[in-house]
Enzyme design. Structure first.
Site, short mmCIF file in Angstrom:
data_model
loop_
_atom_site.label_atom_id
_atom_site.label_comp_id
_atom_site.label_asym_id
_atom_site.label_seq_id
_atom_site.Cartn_x
_atom_site.Cartn_y
_atom_site.Cartn_z
N LEU A 67 0.87 -1.17 0.00
CA LEU A 67 0.00 0.00 0.00
C LEU A 67 0.91 1.22 0.00
CD1 LEU A 67 -2.69 -0.95 2.70
CD2 LEU A 67 -2.90 -1.11 0.21
N ASP A 68 0.52 2.26 -0.71
CA ASP A 68 1.31 3.50 -0.69
C ASP A 68 1.44 4.00 0.73
OD1 ASP A 68 1.45 3.41 -3.45
OD2 ASP A 68 -0.29 4.72 -3.73
N LYS A 69 2.49 4.76 0.99
CA LYS A 69 2.74 5.31 2.32
C LYS A 69 1.50 5.93 2.94
CE LYS A 69 5.11 9.11 4.65
NZ LYS A 69 5.95 10.32 4.47
#
EC number: 5.4.99.-
Length: 325
Positions: A139-141
């Protein structure tokens, strides 16, 4: 070592990878393994084509079969760190995490410590023997929500296969700019942006990407949607929704400046101007357990910042409706 303690994977070359170099095709089919590791396996004969040892630069053709049979090695040199984790489920094969926004998944330049991997290594030291410390998807930051980490080689092989065959179900919730009248599908290839290398974009020579979306709730100038992925490209939902002119609220890369609806209240202006991450949450994850074969599913609640955003949007809509009477 027994078969259960080896990395054993098999892939068939699809049309889009035909006539590509073996090491390039392998990197596309097996993104969870580093390119250097894949090249080492090719040269050692652990990764074969139709049962034959090839060179990394050799071309592969449609329907060629790649077979990987390798012993696991310690893949990481990252430090284990005592970082709090919101664990939704765990057993000897899986760890299911509810990742908060702001937590980087994998160590990289600028984020060598304080990541989910560092936390997982502290919680389950055995993952150091797995490719990328058991991380099979990211998952993106600044995206929150549920994700799974492999804790065993059996799980790693199974989860990678489920991702490759698109049998792992992943559903997200997002708040987008603009109003939709219903759901739909975005079927548009995604690749690196031709000019801005830190961005992704819909490009003709990109990798196939399909996102289904449906309406949950409509507001005056925004929409709450649920998205389901058929593929898992970098920034996929963010890129696809921006492509149809409905970027995610707060997305610093694909949305641009804050867009305020007409007659926005002070409360709404405040919450929109201070929402500094993409309004995206991985809501639900469904997979087949690697050992039992049982279908399992987990769903996590929206984080506090998205709940507040939706509450404020709802109040603004209702206030406007009342003022019309």
């Amino acid at each position: 070592m027994t078969a259960a303690n080896r990395i054993s994977e098999s892939y068939v070359i699809p049309p889009e990878l035909s006539d590509r170099r073996l090491d390039q095709a392998a990197a596309t089919l097996m993104p969870e393994h580093s390119r250097s590791r894949l090249q080492s396996w090719i040269k050692s004969g652990a990764l074969t084509v139709n049962g034959e040892v090839r060179k990394p630069r050799d071309k592969v053709m449609l329907d060629d079969r790649l077979e990987l049979d390798a012993e696991p090695e310690v893949q990481v040199t990252w430090e284990a760190e005592s970082i709090s984790l919101d664990i939704v489920y765990e057993d000897e094969h899986l760890i299911v995490i509810n990742k908060p926004a702001g937590l980087v998944v994998h160590p990289a330049a600028g984020h060598a410590a304080g990541t989910l991997v560092n936390a997982i290594l502290h919680h389950a030291p055995e993952v150091e023997n797995l490719p990328r410390a058991g991380i099979v998807h990211r998952l993106d930051k600044d995206t929150s929500g549920v994700m799974v980490v492999a804790r065993s080689l059996i799980a790693h092989t199974s989860l990678v296969n489920q991702l490759q065959t698109r049998t792992m179900g992943r559903e997200y919730e997002a708040v987008i700019v603009g109003t939709l009248t219903g759901g739909g599908t975005v079927d548009a290839p995604i690749g690196r942006h031709p000019r801005e290398r830190k961005k992704m974009a819909v490009v003709a020579d990109g990798k196939p990407a399909v996102t289904h979306y449906r309406l949950i709730e409509r507001f005056e100038a925004h929409t709450h949607v649920r998205c389901k992925l058929e593929s898992g490209r970098t920034h996929q939902i963010r890129v696809h929704m921006a492509h149809i002119k409905h970027p995610l609220v707060g997305d610093p890369v694909y949305c641009g400046r804050v867009r305020l609806p007409k007659a926005a209240t002070a409360e709404l202006r405040d919450v929109l101007s201070k929402f500094h991450r993409q309004a995206l949450h991985a809501r639900k994850l469904t997979l087949v357990h690697p050992e039992s074969g049982e279908e399992m599913s987990w769903e996590t609640d929206l984080p506090e910042d998205m709940v507040r955003l939706l509450d404020v949007l709802r109040r603004h809509r209702d206030e406007l409706a009342q003022s019309d009477f």
